[in-house]
Design a protein around this motif. Structure first.
Motif, PDB file in Angstrom:
ATOM      1  N   ASN A  98       0.827  -1.211   0.000  1.00  0.00           N
ATOM      2  CA  ASN A  98       0.000   0.000   0.000  1.00  0.00           C
ATOM      3  C   ASN A  98       0.859   1.259   0.000  1.00  0.00           C
ATOM      4  O   ASN A  98       0.548   2.243  -0.682  1.00  0.00           O
ATOM      5  N   THR A  99       1.948   1.233   0.779  1.00  0.00           N
ATOM      6  CA  THR A  99       2.843   2.386   0.800  1.00  0.00           C
ATOM      7  C   THR A  99       3.552   2.554  -0.533  1.00  0.00           C
ATOM      8  O   THR A  99       3.755   3.683  -0.997  1.00  0.00           O
ATOM      9  N   LEU A 102       1.210   4.306  -2.910  1.00  0.00           N
ATOM     10  CA  LEU A 102       1.123   5.732  -2.617  1.00  0.00           C
ATOM     11  C   LEU A 102       2.406   6.456  -3.013  1.00  0.00           C
ATOM     12  O   LEU A 102       2.371   7.520  -3.642  1.00  0.00           O
ATOM     13  N   GLU A 261      -0.189   9.343   5.626  1.00  0.00           N
ATOM     14  CA  GLU A 261      -1.007   8.149   5.782  1.00  0.00           C
ATOM     15  C   GLU A 261      -1.901   8.233   7.016  1.00  0.00           C
ATOM     16  O   GLU A 261      -3.023   7.713   7.010  1.00  0.00           O
ATOM     17  N   TRP A 266      -4.616   6.025   5.394  1.00  0.00           N
ATOM     18  CA  TRP A 266      -4.127   5.117   4.350  1.00  0.00           C
ATOM     19  C   TRP A 266      -3.397   3.955   5.042  1.00  0.00           C
ATOM     20  O   TRP A 266      -2.459   4.166   5.803  1.00  0.00           O
ATOM     21  N   GLY A 268      -0.862   2.000   5.286  1.00  0.00           N
ATOM     22  CA  GLY A 268       0.495   1.739   4.808  1.00  0.00           C
ATOM     23  C   GLY A 268       1.499   1.658   5.933  1.00  0.00           C
ATOM     24  O   GLY A 268       1.159   1.615   7.114  1.00  0.00           O
ATOM     25  N   ARG A 271       1.529   4.750   8.570  1.00  0.00           N
ATOM     26  CA  ARG A 271       0.507   4.644   9.618  1.00  0.00           C
ATOM     27  C   ARG A 271       0.831   3.494  10.564  1.00  0.00           C
ATOM     28  O   ARG A 271       0.596   3.589  11.777  1.00  0.00           O
TER      29      ARG A 271
END
Length: 318
Positions: A98-99, A102, A261, A266, A268, A271
């Motif tokens: 996910n990171t 982004l 995040e 978000w 990732g 976070r």
């Protein structure tokens, strides 16, 4: 051509940096006040807290804990997450993609905006475009990331709800590409804002410096078309140092996504690092730090190896 000695030195430097990061992070985290047992129940007795710490392996001397950590890490085992109750590597693997999504989107925005605008601004010094670009870049650098994120949420998700305020997917639409892009836009813009401003100013300065080189003046004196002079002589030299800055953007975006995040919820690595710090999850903090550090070191290593291929003036046999 890269010499084997040059490659070996760079790889050795990368390993040393990772080792230093691991040592410093381990002891800083362990020496911080409190611990997972304190979060369970502040009213715990010392004996009860000792039982919890023994179960988590926190009652051994710090050097012993560190040696155990290194021995397990070499085998790919970063320990058990206190918060999630699962292996740290699994928790990180579930968030790392996910990171990267982004950070990749933010890097794409950075390249699409900063390089063309910086080039045009550098080729037309003191023009209205140059002044406008310089002003906007200074303003963007001066604006805190969290403030920009909140303003965009209020403007585009609350007052005029055209984009979602947070998350990665709308409930029930997991895996939908269009929905993902709608959720991705705001955090990508916020994460890329500072990188765009920095790379834009660096590109502008590099192009302006390259345009003043003697061989560029000679090319103009020979009567070559402006387009040829700009492409073959100015940009070819100006973008060599810019490549280094671009190569450093992705690891910076991966490592600096915690605020973005968190604001946009978000799911990732950024976070996750905040959650791990608040929960005093030692294995997770160490795992996230090592993964981010490894990404930064890896990209720096790649830049070191690619840069001599781009700029033949750099010697690698010394």
């Amino acid at each position: 051509m890269l010499s084997p000695g040059y490659v070996a030195r760079r790889v050795l430097h990368a390993l040393v940096v990772l080792a230093v990061v691991a040592v410093v992070t381990f002891f800083i985290v362990r020496l911080a006040p409190g611990g997972p047992a304190a979060l369970a129940d502040p009213a715990l007795r010392d004996a009860e807290r000792a039982v919890i710490e023994a179960r988590l392996g926190l009652n051994d001397p710090l050097p012993v804990q560190f040696l155990k950590f290194v021995g397990n890490a070499v085998r790919g085992d970063l320990g058990q997450s206190f918060l999630f109750g699962t292996p740290t590597t699994q928790v990180i693997a579930s968030r790392l993609g996910n990171t990267l999504i982004l950070a990749g989107a933010a890097l794409t925005l950075t390249l699409l905006v900063a390089v063309p605008l910086g080039t045009l601004s550098g080729l037309r010094p003191h023009s209205w475009l140059d002044r406008l670009v310089s002003f906007i870049s200074v303003v963007v650098l001066a604006v805190p990331v969290f403030w920009l994120g909140l303003i965009l949420i209020i403007a585009l998700a609350v007052l005029r709800p055209v984009l979602p305020a947070g998350g990665m997917y709308t409930t029930g639409m997991e895996g939908n590409l269009v929905d993902l892009l709608r959720h991705l836009l705001l955090p990508a813009v916020v994460l890329a804002s500072a990188s765009i401003a920095e790379l834009l100013r660096y590109t502008r300065s590099s192009v302006r410096s390259a345009a003043k080189l003697d061989h560029v003046r000679t090319a103009r004196a020979k009567g070559l078309p402006q387009r040829t002079v700009h492409v073959r002589h100015v940009l070819k030299n100006a973008l060599i140092p810019v490549v280094t800055v671009i190569g450093l953007q992705l690891p910076r975006l991966v490592g600096g996504a915690a605020v973005t995040e968190t604001i946009f919820a978000w799911p990732g690595m950024g976070r996750l690092s905040v959650e791990a710090a608040l929960g005093r999850d030692y294995p997770l903090i160490l795992g996230v730090t090592l993964v981010v550090a490894a990404a930064v070191v890896l990209f720096n290593l790649l830049i070191d190896l690619v840069y001599p291929l781009i700029d033949p003036r750099i010697r690698t046999d010394g």
